[in-house]
Design a protein around this motif. Sequence first.
Motif, PDB file in Angstrom:
ATOM      1  N   LEU A 133       0.866  -1.493   0.142  1.00  0.00           N
ATOM      2  CA  LEU A 133       0.181   0.132  -0.269  1.00  0.00           C
ATOM      3  C   LEU A 133       0.454   1.312   0.358  1.00  0.00           C
ATOM      4  O   LEU A 133       0.288   2.376   0.328  1.00  0.00           O
ATOM      5  CB  LEU A 133      -0.681  -0.043   1.016  1.00  0.00           C
ATOM      6  N   GLY A 134       2.103   1.134  -0.282  1.00  0.00           N
ATOM      7  CA  GLY A 134       2.942   2.283   0.243  1.00  0.00           C
ATOM      8  C   GLY A 134       3.551   3.040   1.121  1.00  0.00           C
ATOM      9  O   GLY A 134       4.018   3.995   1.698  1.00  0.00           O
ATOM     10  N   PHE A 135       3.263   1.743   2.169  1.00  0.00           N
ATOM     11  CA  PHE A 135       3.672   2.644   3.651  1.00  0.00           C
ATOM     12  C   PHE A 135       5.016   1.640   4.236  1.00  0.00           C
ATOM     13  O   PHE A 135       5.321   2.196   5.476  1.00  0.00           O
ATOM     14  CB  PHE A 135       2.619   2.335   4.363  1.00  0.00           C
ATOM     15  N   SER A 136       6.141   1.213   3.273  1.00  0.00           N
ATOM     16  CA  SER A 136       6.927   0.684   3.267  1.00  0.00           C
ATOM     17  C   SER A 136       8.550   1.508   4.145  1.00  0.00           C
ATOM     18  O   SER A 136       8.771   1.095   5.468  1.00  0.00           O
ATOM     19  CB  SER A 136       8.124   0.022   2.155  1.00  0.00           C
ATOM     20  N   GLN A 137       7.862   2.487   3.939  1.00  0.00           N
ATOM     21  CA  GLN A 137       9.204   3.527   4.964  1.00  0.00           C
ATOM     22  C   GLN A 137       8.182   4.280   5.945  1.00  0.00           C
ATOM     23  O   GLN A 137       8.699   5.515   6.516  1.00  0.00           O
ATOM     24  CB  GLN A 137       9.561   5.216   4.123  1.00  0.00           C
ATOM     25  N   ARG A 138       7.369   3.570   6.815  1.00  0.00           N
ATOM     26  CA  ARG A 138       6.690   4.556   7.333  1.00  0.00           C
ATOM     27  C   ARG A 138       6.514   3.475   9.009  1.00  0.00           C
ATOM     28  O   ARG A 138       6.945   2.175   8.514  1.00  0.00           O
ATOM     29  CB  ARG A 138       5.105   3.954   7.567  1.00  0.00           C
ATOM     30  N   TYR A 139       6.525   3.942  10.258  1.00  0.00           N
ATOM     31  CA  TYR A 139       6.534   2.576  11.133  1.00  0.00           C
ATOM     32  C   TYR A 139       6.136   1.509  11.318  1.00  0.00           C
ATOM     33  O   TYR A 139       4.494   2.392  11.186  1.00  0.00           O
ATOM     34  CB  TYR A 139       6.906   3.879  12.725  1.00  0.00           C
ATOM     35  N   ALA A 140       6.335   0.328  11.541  1.00  0.00           N
ATOM     36  CA  ALA A 140       5.578  -0.497  11.898  1.00  0.00           C
ATOM     37  C   ALA A 140       4.546  -0.035  13.003  1.00  0.00           C
ATOM     38  O   ALA A 140       4.902   0.682  14.213  1.00  0.00           O
ATOM     39  CB  ALA A 140       6.430  -1.711  12.078  1.00  0.00           C
ATOM     40  N   PHE A 141       3.558  -0.972  13.071  1.00  0.00           N
ATOM     41  CA  PHE A 141       2.809  -0.174  14.260  1.00  0.00           C
ATOM     42  C   PHE A 141       3.483  -0.135  16.009  1.00  0.00           C
ATOM     43  O   PHE A 141       3.647  -1.864  15.950  1.00  0.00           O
ATOM     44  CB  PHE A 141       1.169  -1.464  14.510  1.00  0.00           C
ATOM     45  N   GLY A 142       3.479   0.107  16.471  1.00  0.00           N
ATOM     46  CA  GLY A 142       3.780  -0.124  17.719  1.00  0.00           C
ATOM     47  C   GLY A 142       5.731   0.782  18.100  1.00  0.00           C
ATOM     48  O   GLY A 142       6.477   0.842  18.838  1.00  0.00           O
ATOM     49  N   GLN A 143       5.405   0.830  16.725  1.00  0.00           N
ATOM     50  CA  GLN A 143       7.365   1.572  16.747  1.00  0.00           C
ATOM     51  C   GLN A 143       6.916   3.300  16.481  1.00  0.00           C
ATOM     52  O   GLN A 143       5.641   3.666  16.105  1.00  0.00           O
ATOM     53  CB  GLN A 143       7.415   1.040  15.483  1.00  0.00           C
ATOM     54  N   ALA A 144       8.774   3.768  17.221  1.00  0.00           N
ATOM     55  CA  ALA A 144       8.280   5.341  17.060  1.00  0.00           C
ATOM     56  C   ALA A 144       9.158   5.225  16.804  1.00  0.00           C
ATOM     57  O   ALA A 144      10.771   4.818  17.123  1.00  0.00           O
ATOM     58  CB  ALA A 144       7.466   6.202  18.114  1.00  0.00           C
ATOM     59  N   SER A 145       9.780   6.621  17.014  1.00  0.00           N
ATOM     60  CA  SER A 145      11.622   7.421  17.065  1.00  0.00           C
ATOM     61  C   SER A 145      12.010   6.675  18.533  1.00  0.00           C
ATOM     62  O   SER A 145      11.505   6.428  19.557  1.00  0.00           O
ATOM     63  CB  SER A 145      11.434   9.521  16.830  1.00  0.00           C
ATOM     64  N   TYR A 146      12.967   7.673  18.152  1.00  0.00           N
ATOM     65  CA  TYR A 146      14.058   6.769  19.605  1.00  0.00           C
ATOM     66  C   TYR A 146      13.622   7.549  21.166  1.00  0.00           C
ATOM     67  O   TYR A 146      13.166   8.882  21.241  1.00  0.00           O
ATOM     68  CB  TYR A 146      16.186   8.022  19.402  1.00  0.00           C
ATOM     69  N   ILE A 147      13.108   6.880  22.164  1.00  0.00           N
ATOM     70  CA  ILE A 147      12.738   6.965  23.184  1.00  0.00           C
ATOM     71  C   ILE A 147      13.677   6.703  24.239  1.00  0.00           C
ATOM     72  O   ILE A 147      14.603   5.130  24.295  1.00  0.00           O
ATOM     73  CB  ILE A 147      11.371   5.787  23.678  1.00  0.00           C
ATOM     74  N   GLU A 148      14.223   7.188  25.289  1.00  0.00           N
ATOM     75  CA  GLU A 148      15.168   6.663  26.311  1.00  0.00           C
ATOM     76  C   GLU A 148      14.176   6.304  27.142  1.00  0.00           C
ATOM     77  O   GLU A 148      13.627   6.887  28.552  1.00  0.00           O
ATOM     78  CB  GLU A 148      15.872   8.357  26.622  1.00  0.00           C
ATOM     79  N   LYS A 149      14.159   4.914  27.569  1.00  0.00           N
ATOM     80  CA  LYS A 149      12.760   4.489  29.292  1.00  0.00           C
ATOM     81  C   LYS A 149      14.085   4.838  29.978  1.00  0.00           C
ATOM     82  O   LYS A 149      15.227   4.680  30.139  1.00  0.00           O
ATOM     83  CB  LYS A 149      12.038   3.346  28.137  1.00  0.00           C
ATOM     84  N   PRO A 150      13.055   4.663  30.755  1.00  0.00           N
ATOM     85  CA  PRO A 150      13.894   5.039  32.627  1.00  0.00           C
ATOM     86  C   PRO A 150      14.204   3.347  32.930  1.00  0.00           C
ATOM     87  O   PRO A 150      14.180   2.633  32.232  1.00  0.00           O
ATOM     88  CB  PRO A 150      12.845   4.970  33.642  1.00  0.00           C
TER      89      PRO A 150
END
Length: 321
Positions: free
Chosen positions: A181-198
């Motif tokens: 559908l043309g979403f190859s360069q979109r984040y997969a479900f539940g994914q996001a940019s870098y996050i610093e978890k505690p």
Amino acid sequence: MTFYSYSDQLNDNIDVIEQHWQSGIHSQFTGKNGNLFYTIHQPQHIDYAVVLISGRIEASHKYRELIWELNQNNIAVYCCDHIGQGQSARLTADQQLGYIEQFEDFADDLHLFIESIVKPQLCSDYFLLAHSMGGAICCDYLARYPVNVQGAFICAPMLGINTAPFPSKVALWVARSACRLGFSQRYAFGQASYIEKPFSENELTNSAERYAHFRSLYANQAHLQLGGVSFAWLQAALNWTFLLPELLSSTPVHIALAEQDSIVDNLTTKQWAQQQNNISISEFPMAKHELLNEIDSIRHPLMLQFYGFCDSHRSFKATGS
């Protein structure tokens, strides 16, 4: 006597470790899909060499403690950042997006690195030391290329991906559909940019000291950061894992598993390893995914196991008098 880096001395040693990192050779070469960063650290006396194959989101700089420790033990280290992460070229406009078109591209780059950079400098045996996605890349490389490496020691390999709450086949169908559908360069479900978890929420290590140094490095050097995976990466990686039963190699391999690993699927790894004649396996109780960055009570036995593996497979075994 084997030198070992202890976490309770890490804060005192970090300046020396960073200076050691900076003293190495840092350069680039042209990979299959772009420029790749690599680093070489060679002690004055070299017993053997290690090609370090890092995991997803990781930069070679993250392994400065390990590289320092290996050099103290007369082991040369060669490490290349994978395409799309670390200090190598990124493949999408979103620099945080984990992206690859074919998973095999990683092993193709590893082959180029070993043939063009590593082998011309070798004057001793060499081993592969891999973590997570690097373990999958290592297995792919060993299966598809003629190699003369003495052995491979693989930690928490990504031979099966934890796609919970969905089965892996469902996750692959979703990823394929999204790419069509043309979403190859979109984040997969539940994914996001870098996050610093505690630390209290992290799934990587039980070591507060090593986790803090990892997060501090990425906070201070934002160009090393990488976020979640794209639909294209997920499709490529899952496609590769379904080819796993076909991957065969005669190279001696030891696989170290983390009992509490929530990132990769240990069962898939165990089932595959049981079908191979050249693979030994161990599992570390209470360990999380990053065995090479774990607490000392886990990491120390792991490293001793690694040194023992290398000593047992070296073409020249030193003898005392």
